[in-house]
Structures are given as C-alpha cells and as structure tokens.
Enzyme design. Structure first.
Site, short mmCIF file in Angstrom:
data_model
loop_
_atom_site.label_atom_id
_atom_site.label_comp_id
_atom_site.label_asym_id
_atom_site.label_seq_id
_atom_site.Cartn_x
_atom_site.Cartn_y
_atom_site.Cartn_z
N ILE A 65 -0.25 -41.21 -1.12
CA ILE A 65 1.07 -40.65 -0.85
C ILE A 65 1.96 -41.26 -1.93
O ILE A 65 1.94 -42.47 -2.15
CB ILE A 65 1.55 -40.99 0.58
CG1 ILE A 65 2.98 -40.52 0.82
CG2 ILE A 65 1.46 -42.47 0.90
CD1 ILE A 65 3.44 -40.69 2.30
N SER A 66 2.71 -40.42 -2.64
CA SER A 66 3.48 -40.91 -3.79
C SER A 66 4.60 -41.85 -3.37
O SER A 66 5.08 -41.80 -2.23
CB SER A 66 4.07 -39.72 -4.56
OG SER A 66 3.04 -38.86 -4.98
N GLN A 67 5.04 -42.67 -4.33
CA GLN A 67 6.18 -43.57 -4.15
C GLN A 67 7.41 -42.74 -3.74
O GLN A 67 7.60 -41.63 -4.27
CB GLN A 67 6.41 -44.23 -5.50
CG GLN A 67 7.55 -45.19 -5.59
CD GLN A 67 7.86 -45.52 -7.06
OE1 GLN A 67 7.37 -44.87 -7.99
NE2 GLN A 67 8.69 -46.52 -7.25
#
Ligand code: SAM
Length: 218
Positions: A65-67
């Site tokens: 899950i991206s930043q």
C-alpha cells in the site's frame, strides 16, 4: 469487522497535518478524502497501528500500500471532478481506489493477483464503497467496454506508457503513471485532448512492477 475509532481518527488527522498539508499539498478534495478514508482498514490487523505512518506497508503477495503522500500527490494530479469515471490499474489494498471514490463518481479498478482481488472486493462491500467496480484481469489492457475514462491512474511501475490506456482516455482526460526501470521510475502525467497528448514530469518515485502484456514480464 473493521471499525474506525477515536485513536485512528486522531492518527489520521495527524497524518493529514504532518505528512500532507505540512509538505504543501493543499487540495480541498484530496485533504477531505484523506481525512475521511480509514487507511488502517486497508492493512492487516498486525499493521493497523502503523497505517498512518510516513511509509508504504506490505499487503501480502509481495505488494504494497503506497505511502500516504504519494497517494495524495497522484490523486491531486488526476484533477478529479465530481462526475468523473476513473480507471485504476493495480487495486492492491483498495486504499487508493477508496480515496478516489470519495471524490469522483465511479471507480473501475483492476487487479491481476486473484487473492488480492478477492480480498479487496470483500473489503469494499464491507466498507460500503458502492461506487467501486472491480475486475480480475491484466490492467495494462485497460477496460475497453467501460471506456473512455475521465482519468486513469496506474499504481505500479511500467516500462513505458501502455498505448491502450491512452486510447481509453477521454478528450480532456488525465493519466498518471510511474514509468522507468524495475527499481525506480518517474511519475508521468498525460493530458489528452483533440489536438494531441501532453506529458508532464512529476518527479521520482518507486513502485512495484506493472506486470502484463503492455508491462513487464513476470
Ligand atoms: N493502489 C494500490 C493500493 O492502494 O494499495 C497499490 C497497490 S501496489 C503498489 C500495485 C498493485 O498493482 C499490486 O497489487 C499489483 O498486483 C498490481 N498490478 C501489477 N500489475 C498489474 C496489472 N497488469 N494489472 C492489474 N494490477 C496489476
């Protein structure tokens, strides 16, 4: 059952203040969506306490899950309107789709890993995201039957811009995609209108590989 609590609301407000607004990202719709969507519900139970920290997290199957900041930046770059129909390639945890769904009319999202697709489909139902439609497929080919899209976001790094995605973009549409090698990429924004295609470079980024017919080999 995944729930929001005062603790997570506090962590989420801190995330928006310190990681998004403090870095100069001021966009009313993006800030409102990031303040609302319960990011901790999109990670495993064991990682919930870390969900609002300033880094990406593993979601299984070697994916992430991206930043929060990159989610905010990509969403802002899409220049979403209330009536927009948006295509996302790389459903993953579902968080980016949920952020877009909080702003736009409808999100069509494609995932190529079946187990992730099934898990996230169930989560969207549980969290009542009724304006997110999912598909288990190779997203590099787009979703022709539902095209054209007002905006397209690719959340995995591509060797080049898949031509079918540009074809499926409406006039006036925006496409945001990381393009580069397997390790690091440049975030590219494409704007398409009747006169042609215009490309802007939004800076460096690092994503997992976009794997498929118009992406990398497995
Ligand atoms: N948007 C996701 C989120 O919010 O969690 C990001 C997930 S991760 C950075 C990228 C995802 O793209 C992975 O789940 C991966 O399996 C998926 N992916 C890679 N190639 C794909 C393809 N050709 N079609 C659909 N999904 C793909």
């Amino acid at each position: 059952m995944k729930k929001d609590t005062r603790k997570f609301i506090h962590l989420r407000n801190e995330m928006v203040k310190n990681q998004i607004k403090a870095r100069g990202l001021i966009d009313v719709d993006v800030i409102s969506a990031m303040s609302k969507v319960p990011r901790h519900c999109f990670v495993s139970e064991a990682l919930m306490d870390q969900a609002y920290k300033d880094f990406p997290l593993p979601i299984g199957y070697q994916q992430t899950i991206s930043q929060p900041l990159i989610v905010a930046e990509m969403t802002k770059a899409l220049e979403l309107n209330r009536n927009d129909r948006v295509l996302e390639i790389g459903t993953g945890s579902g968080y980016q789709a949920a952020i877009i769904a909080a702003i736009a009319f409808k999100v069509y999202t494609i995932e190529r890993i079946q187990a992730l697709f099934m898990r996230t489909r169930k989560l969207f139902d549980e969290l009542k995201y009724h304006n997110i439609v999912t598909k288990y497929s190779d997203g590099t080919l787009g979703w022709k039957e539902q095209s054209p899209f007002d905006a397209i976001i690719v959340t995995a790094g591509a060797p080049e811009i898949p031509s079918l995605l540009v074809d499926q973009l409406a006039f006036g549409g925006r496409l945001v995609i990381p393009v580069g090698d397997r390790v690091s990429q440049t975030l590219i924004k494409i704007y398409k209108d009747e006169t042609g295609i215009y490309e802007t470079d939004l800076g460096d980024c690092r994503f997992v590989n976009l794997i498929g017919e118009q992406g990398w080999d497995e």
